[in-house]
Design a protein around this motif. Sequence first.
Motif, short mmCIF file in Angstrom:
data_model
loop_
_atom_site.label_atom_id
_atom_site.label_comp_id
_atom_site.label_asym_id
_atom_site.label_seq_id
_atom_site.Cartn_x
_atom_site.Cartn_y
_atom_site.Cartn_z
N GLU A 45 0.83 -1.20 0.00
CA GLU A 45 0.00 0.00 0.00
C GLU A 45 0.86 1.26 0.00
O GLU A 45 0.58 2.23 -0.71
CB GLU A 45 -0.93 0.01 1.21
CG GLU A 45 -1.96 -1.11 1.22
CD GLU A 45 -2.95 -1.00 0.08
OE1 GLU A 45 -3.12 0.13 -0.45
OE2 GLU A 45 -3.55 -2.02 -0.30
N GLN A 46 1.94 1.23 0.79
CA GLN A 46 2.83 2.38 0.84
C GLN A 46 3.52 2.62 -0.50
O GLN A 46 3.68 3.77 -0.94
CB GLN A 46 3.90 2.18 1.93
CG GLN A 46 3.34 2.18 3.34
CD GLN A 46 2.86 0.80 3.79
OE1 GLN A 46 2.54 -0.05 2.96
NE2 GLN A 46 2.82 0.60 5.11
N GLN A 47 3.91 1.52 -1.15
CA GLN A 47 4.55 1.66 -2.45
C GLN A 47 3.58 2.22 -3.49
O GLN A 47 3.94 3.09 -4.29
CB GLN A 47 5.09 0.31 -2.94
CG GLN A 47 5.90 0.42 -4.24
CD GLN A 47 6.40 -0.92 -4.72
OE1 GLN A 47 5.63 -1.77 -5.14
NE2 GLN A 47 7.72 -1.10 -4.67
N GLN A 48 2.34 1.73 -3.46
CA GLN A 48 1.35 2.24 -4.41
C GLN A 48 1.05 3.71 -4.17
O GLN A 48 0.87 4.49 -5.11
CB GLN A 48 0.05 1.42 -4.30
CG GLN A 48 0.18 -0.01 -4.81
CD GLN A 48 0.61 -0.09 -6.25
OE1 GLN A 48 -0.02 0.51 -7.14
NE2 GLN A 48 1.68 -0.81 -6.51
N ALA A 49 1.03 4.12 -2.90
CA ALA A 49 0.80 5.53 -2.57
C ALA A 49 1.95 6.39 -3.09
O ALA A 49 1.73 7.50 -3.60
CB ALA A 49 0.66 5.69 -1.06
N LEU A 50 3.17 5.86 -2.99
CA LEU A 50 4.33 6.59 -3.49
C LEU A 50 4.28 6.72 -5.01
O LEU A 50 4.56 7.80 -5.56
CB LEU A 50 5.62 5.86 -3.08
CG LEU A 50 6.93 6.47 -3.59
CD1 LEU A 50 7.09 7.90 -3.08
CD2 LEU A 50 8.11 5.61 -3.16
N LEU A 51 3.89 5.64 -5.69
CA LEU A 51 3.78 5.69 -7.15
C LEU A 51 2.71 6.69 -7.58
O LEU A 51 2.89 7.41 -8.57
CB LEU A 51 3.44 4.30 -7.70
CG LEU A 51 4.53 3.23 -7.54
CD1 LEU A 51 4.00 1.86 -7.98
CD2 LEU A 51 5.77 3.59 -8.35
N LYS A 52 1.61 6.73 -6.82
CA LYS A 52 0.56 7.70 -7.13
C LYS A 52 1.09 9.12 -6.96
O LYS A 52 0.86 9.98 -7.82
CB LYS A 52 -0.65 7.48 -6.23
CG LYS A 52 -1.73 8.53 -6.42
CD LYS A 52 -2.92 8.28 -5.49
CE LYS A 52 -3.98 9.37 -5.66
NZ LYS A 52 -5.15 9.14 -4.78
N ASP A 53 1.80 9.36 -5.85
CA ASP A 53 2.35 10.70 -5.60
C ASP A 53 3.31 11.11 -6.71
O ASP A 53 3.30 12.27 -7.16
CB ASP A 53 3.07 10.73 -4.25
CG ASP A 53 2.11 10.62 -3.07
OD1 ASP A 53 0.90 10.86 -3.28
OD2 ASP A 53 2.57 10.30 -1.97
N MET A 54 4.11 10.15 -7.18
CA MET A 54 5.07 10.44 -8.25
C MET A 54 4.34 10.80 -9.54
O MET A 54 4.70 11.76 -10.24
CB MET A 54 5.99 9.24 -8.47
CG MET A 54 6.95 8.96 -7.32
SD MET A 54 7.83 7.38 -7.51
CE MET A 54 8.66 7.65 -9.08
N ALA A 55 3.31 10.01 -9.86
CA ALA A 55 2.55 10.27 -11.09
C ALA A 55 1.84 11.62 -11.02
O ALA A 55 1.84 12.39 -11.99
CB ALA A 55 1.54 9.15 -11.32
N MET A 56 1.23 11.92 -9.87
CA MET A 56 0.51 13.18 -9.72
C MET A 56 1.47 14.37 -9.76
O MET A 56 1.15 15.42 -10.35
CB MET A 56 -0.27 13.18 -8.41
CG MET A 56 -1.45 12.23 -8.41
SD MET A 56 -2.73 12.67 -9.63
CE MET A 56 -3.43 14.12 -8.85
N ALA A 57 2.65 14.21 -9.17
CA ALA A 57 3.63 15.30 -9.19
C ALA A 57 4.10 15.58 -10.62
O ALA A 57 4.22 16.74 -11.03
CB ALA A 57 4.83 14.93 -8.30
N GLU A 58 4.32 14.51 -11.38
CA GLU A 58 4.73 14.69 -12.78
C GLU A 58 3.61 15.33 -13.58
O GLU A 58 3.85 16.20 -14.44
CB GLU A 58 5.13 13.34 -13.39
CG GLU A 58 5.70 13.46 -14.79
CD GLU A 58 6.14 12.13 -15.37
OE1 GLU A 58 6.64 12.12 -16.51
OE2 GLU A 58 5.98 11.09 -14.68
#
Length: 522
Positions: free
Chosen positions: A385-398
Amino acid sequence: MSASKEKKIRKEQRTAADWVDNKAIQAEKDKQDHKKTTLLFAVAAVLFVAIGIFSFFFNSGFMQKKTDAVTVNGESYSPAQVQYYYVNSYQNFIEQNYYYLSYYGLNTASSLKAQQCLLLEDGTWHDYFVEAAASSIADIQAMCDAAEKDNFPWSDEMQADYDSQIAYMEAGRISYNETNSTSLDMDGYLEKVFGKLVTEKVFQEEVKRSVIATAYADAYVESLEYSDSQIQDAYNNGKLEFDRVNYNVLRISGAASTTDADGKAITPTDADKAAAMDEAKALAEELLAKAQKGETLKDLSSAYQKANLTTSESASYYEDVVMDWLFDESRKPGDLTVLKNDDLSYYYVVQFNERFRHDYNTVNVRHILLTGGTGTLTSDDTGYEQQQALLKDMAMAEAEMILMDWANGEATEESFAALANKHSQDGGSNTRGGLYEQVYTGQMVHEFGAWCFDESRQPGDTGIVYSEDTGAHVMYYVGKDRPYWEVQVIESLKSKAYTEWYEGKTTGYEYEINDFGMSAVG
């Protein structure tokens, strides 16, 4: 079929002299016998080596690889080319029927050559995908021949499509090497993807042929235009195809029990079956009477265990006793009835709510998809879950950075399209400026569609939405397009025209399979 050549052995005839010395004759005979023996051993040794070499090359598949596997109108295709289409056919089938593989009887963990295919009268799944590959080859050759005959040009869009497919495979190679700590070149990676036959050269050639065939066919479809009167006439003549109904139905089983009071299996008699149907009919008529007095089918379903409720807000027509009643031109909102289906042993209480067509406008939209990566953990792993949240944050930031770059630049539809071609990870639109035309409700993931069909949406609007299924989407709203029912009619007209055109182009393109060459495929 492989051909063998017969060899004739000729013997020299020798003439004897008039005078013969017996000792000389015996000596000469011994000498000749020695030569023959030596020759026989030499020939045997050569044959042994030759057989060994033949066996090695046959078992390794070398000879089969050098033999044509499929022939179409005199043009030959190697096992490597067939292998490319074989694997593509297999992968496409898996993707399209993933949840139905067990129904088809296909086990992806077992040899395809050892599994009978339910889609063939007599054959294995290997045979099925061999035929699919050969058929694809024949169709693509037909399209490429027709394109060449019509002087169909290689366009910038086709080059972009080709480059995108090559780049996609290169990205896969790099990712594979990073994940597995390997250093495969493209030939090595393609062997992992398609099998040992497919090389980079074969891959590039077949991608190019596929791009030509697809672009040529797409150009025909795009050339088709229909007037408003043609669209209206097609609708009037095919309302069953385009109209939809909103309805509720209670389904009551009339199947006789196959077990007795003790739970033992029994075979119901005709009398048992008739009695069960009579019981279902009585219940259906009881429920109908209650519904006519104002009780809802939903409430009746909750009150009666044997009554199963099905509802649909937008059902299309198919041949069925319920659909035939629902699509009758005389239907009015609120109509109720009881229907019987002998074939399935059911009685139905059916309520008609509305018959309609989709009058809402479709929309055109551009987007830039940013997945943020897939991650290395599965849903069962700690930290997923933490990894998926990080991936989401990365995608949204980009996504926010790209939208900011757009806003600080020309901030036009054209500049957005350029960013989509540069950054979007959506292979379906990243060579077309991220454009999707005539989008209808339910077509895209929920978040994407909800943004598009927001009633306040205006041309030029931008935004960012995130979907757990796809990733971050930078959105650009282009505007409204045709009503959806018109889009459906046009697509139907185009589909019928394309089918006729395609059959005309591919007629006569029959394939022949060389079993020897094909033995290297799979």
